[in-house]
Design an enzyme around this catalytic site. Structure first.
Site, PDB file in Angstrom:
ATOM      1  N   TYR A 229      11.183   8.452  15.102  1.00 48.21           N
ATOM      2  CA  TYR A 229      11.033   8.416  13.636  1.00 48.21           C
ATOM      3  C   TYR A 229      12.122   9.280  12.986  1.00 48.21           C
ATOM      4  O   TYR A 229      12.786   8.861  12.036  1.00 48.21           O
ATOM      5  CB  TYR A 229       9.636   8.918  13.252  1.00 48.21           C
TER       6      TYR A 229
ATOM      7  N   ARG B  75       0.852  -1.200   0.000  1.00 45.75           N
ATOM      8  CA  ARG B  75       0.000   0.000   0.000  1.00 45.75           C
ATOM      9  C   ARG B  75       0.879   1.238   0.000  1.00 45.75           C
ATOM     10  O   ARG B  75       2.112   1.147   0.054  1.00 45.75           O
ATOM     11  CB  ARG B  75      -0.955   0.019   1.212  1.00 45.75           C
TER      12      ARG B  75
HETATM   13  P1  NAP Z   1       2.084   3.085   4.879  1.00 42.05           P
HETATM   14  O1  NAP Z   1       0.989   3.542   3.989  1.00 42.05           O
HETATM   15  O2  NAP Z   1       1.858   2.944   6.339  1.00 42.05           O
HETATM   16  O3  NAP Z   1       2.656   1.712   4.292  1.00 42.05           O
HETATM   17  C1  NAP Z   1       3.745   1.110   4.925  1.00 42.05           C
HETATM   18  C2  NAP Z   1       4.204  -0.082   4.134  1.00 42.05           C
HETATM   19  O4  NAP Z   1       5.334  -0.639   4.814  1.00 42.05           O
HETATM   20  C3  NAP Z   1       3.152  -1.142   4.035  1.00 42.05           C
HETATM   21  O5  NAP Z   1       3.241  -1.737   2.762  1.00 42.05           O
HETATM   22  C4  NAP Z   1       3.548  -2.137   5.119  1.00 42.05           C
HETATM   23  O6  NAP Z   1       3.209  -3.433   4.725  1.00 42.05           O
HETATM   24  C5  NAP Z   1       5.058  -2.003   5.102  1.00 42.05           C
HETATM   25  N1  NAP Z   1       5.709  -2.389   6.341  1.00 42.05           N
HETATM   26  C6  NAP Z   1       5.634  -1.798   7.553  1.00 42.05           C
HETATM   27  N2  NAP Z   1       6.410  -2.437   8.444  1.00 42.05           N
HETATM   28  C7  NAP Z   1       6.998  -3.448   7.762  1.00 42.05           C
HETATM   29  C8  NAP Z   1       7.909  -4.473   8.121  1.00 42.05           C
HETATM   30  N3  NAP Z   1       8.388  -4.575   9.362  1.00 42.05           N
HETATM   31  N4  NAP Z   1       8.300  -5.339   7.167  1.00 42.05           N
HETATM   32  C9  NAP Z   1       7.826  -5.270   5.918  1.00 42.05           C
HETATM   33  N5  NAP Z   1       6.957  -4.318   5.509  1.00 42.05           N
HETATM   34  C10 NAP Z   1       6.552  -3.440   6.430  1.00 42.05           C
HETATM   35  O7  NAP Z   1       3.355   4.054   4.751  1.00 42.05           O
HETATM   36  P2  NAP Z   1       3.829   5.009   3.568  1.00 42.05           P
HETATM   37  O8  NAP Z   1       3.355   6.363   3.887  1.00 42.05           O
HETATM   38  O9  NAP Z   1       3.535   4.401   2.258  1.00 42.05           O
HETATM   39  O10 NAP Z   1       5.398   4.999   3.862  1.00 42.05           O
HETATM   40  C11 NAP Z   1       6.325   4.271   3.062  1.00 42.05           C
HETATM   41  C12 NAP Z   1       7.715   4.785   3.387  1.00 42.05           C
HETATM   42  O11 NAP Z   1       7.790   6.177   3.119  1.00 42.05           O
HETATM   43  C13 NAP Z   1       8.086   4.632   4.869  1.00 42.05           C
HETATM   44  O12 NAP Z   1       9.445   4.318   4.988  1.00 42.05           O
HETATM   45  C14 NAP Z   1       7.812   6.016   5.425  1.00 42.05           C
HETATM   46  O13 NAP Z   1       8.600   6.282   6.570  1.00 42.05           O
HETATM   47  C15 NAP Z   1       8.229   6.871   4.241  1.00 42.05           C
HETATM   48  N6  NAP Z   1       7.665   8.208   4.255  1.00 42.05           N
HETATM   49  C16 NAP Z   1       6.320   8.410   4.293  1.00 42.05           C
HETATM   50  C17 NAP Z   1       5.825   9.713   4.298  1.00 42.05           C
HETATM   51  C18 NAP Z   1       4.361  10.031   4.322  1.00 42.05           C
HETATM   52  O14 NAP Z   1       4.021  11.221   4.507  1.00 42.05           O
HETATM   53  N7  NAP Z   1       3.473   9.091   4.132  1.00 42.05           N
HETATM   54  C19 NAP Z   1       6.712  10.789   4.303  1.00 42.05           C
HETATM   55  C20 NAP Z   1       8.082  10.542   4.290  1.00 42.05           C
HETATM   56  C21 NAP Z   1       8.535   9.248   4.257  1.00 42.05           C
HETATM   57  P3  NAP Z   1       2.256  -4.470   5.490  1.00 42.05           P
HETATM   58  O15 NAP Z   1       1.570  -3.742   6.604  1.00 42.05           O
HETATM   59  O16 NAP Z   1       1.352  -4.970   4.421  1.00 42.05           O
HETATM   60  O17 NAP Z   1       3.195  -5.523   5.956  1.00 42.05           O
END
Ligand code: NAP
Length: 263
Positions: free
Chosen positions: A167, A15
């Protein structure tokens, strides 16, 4: 037999940003292995929904079960990718978690610190180490290959948020990990990049979406809108397609200008 198309392994592809990256890479000519902690083939959402979308794009998709924070899961995940496709051209370290609760740094718990650091920093650090060994071996047999590694960090690598310190510390550390792997792997012709998203509309930010709506309206982001997974995915594709082959260590900010210091 070796895949003729390049192969990407994207962690956390079920996702949000990881899903966006998997779809964009599939559209750009990659076959994709997408990792999730949960594999439920019957579900309309999650990694099998991503597989369906990738299939529609005419690319192959391999769902790979594993927890990035569990070091014992790393080699089996990489083995699965190589067994299926015979090669690994791109690792995207995307999986990450936010703290379950926003808590003042004076009260951050050891449990939350360990949970966030083990998924966001310790996991990708050691997964990258294993993937790097694999890529080095691969190039011995196929020196024409130009494998790449991308780390998805965050503007939190340099913006201090006292209510989610663990974080910020994890992303700051991951940013350094990207630089270190870039320096070490340059001589092996393996490029390493960092992509720094800003505020992106995903499950991770949904609990605080009203807060960010307000902050964006008040001018937090120069480009004045939420980022989307597709914005981050386009940056990853640009790095993956070879346009930045002489730019290892490059940091690409995808934040609508949050990196600009303003007065
Ligand atoms: P998200 O919607 O919460 O999705 C997180 C994803 O990571 C899911 O696919 C989840 O998969 C997976 N995941 C979490 N823990 C895991 C683990 N221990 N092993 C394997 N998979 C794991 O988050 P997102 O916003 O897409 O974030 C993705 C990345 O971008 C992260 O590193 C986040 O820190 C970074 N980021 C996000 C933002 C933002 O504003 N959203 C901003 C800056 C950086 P399952 O739950 O299906 O296992």
């Amino acid at each position: 037999m070796k895949n003729t198309r390049p192969v990407a392994f994207v962690t956390g592809a079920s996702r949000g940003i990881g899903r966006g990256i998997a779809l964009a890479l599939a559209g750009a000519g990659y076959d994709v292995a997408g990792n999730s902690r949960v594999l439920s083939p019957q579900s309309e959402t999650g990694i099998f929904e991503v597989k369906k979308r990738v299939d529609e794009l005419g690319a192959q998709f391999l769902p790979v079960k594993g927890d990035v924070s569990e070091l014992d899961d790393h080699q089996p995940m990489l083995d699965e990718v190589v067994e299926r496709f015979g090669r690994l051209d791109l690792l995207v370290n995307n999986a990450g978690v936010a703290p379950e609760l926003r808590v003042d740094v004076l009260d951050t718990s050891v449990e939350s610190f360990d949970r966030v650091l083990s998924t966001n920093l310790r996991g990708p650090f050691f997964l990258t180490q294993k993937a790097a060994h694999l890529m080095i071996e691969q190039r011995k047999a196929a020196p024409e290959m130009r494998p790449k590694i991308v780390f998805i960090t965050s503007v939190s690598a340099y913006i201090a948020s006292p209510s989610r310190s663990e974080y910020c510390v994890s992303k700051s550390g991951l940013s350094m990990a990207a630089a270190i792997f870039a320096a070490r792997l340059a001589q092996r012709d393996i490029a390493v990049y960092e992509v720094r998203p800003g505020v992106i509309k995903t499950d991770m930010t949904s609990p605080v979406s009203e807060r960010y709506d307000k902050l964006i309206a008040e001018g937090l982001i120069p480009q004045s809108r939420w980022g989307l997974p597709e914005d981050v995915a386009r940056a990853v594709v640009a790095l993956a397609n070879g346009s930045f082959d002489y730019s290892t260590g490059l940091v690409v900010e995808v934040s609508g200008g949050m990196n600009i210091r303003r007065l």
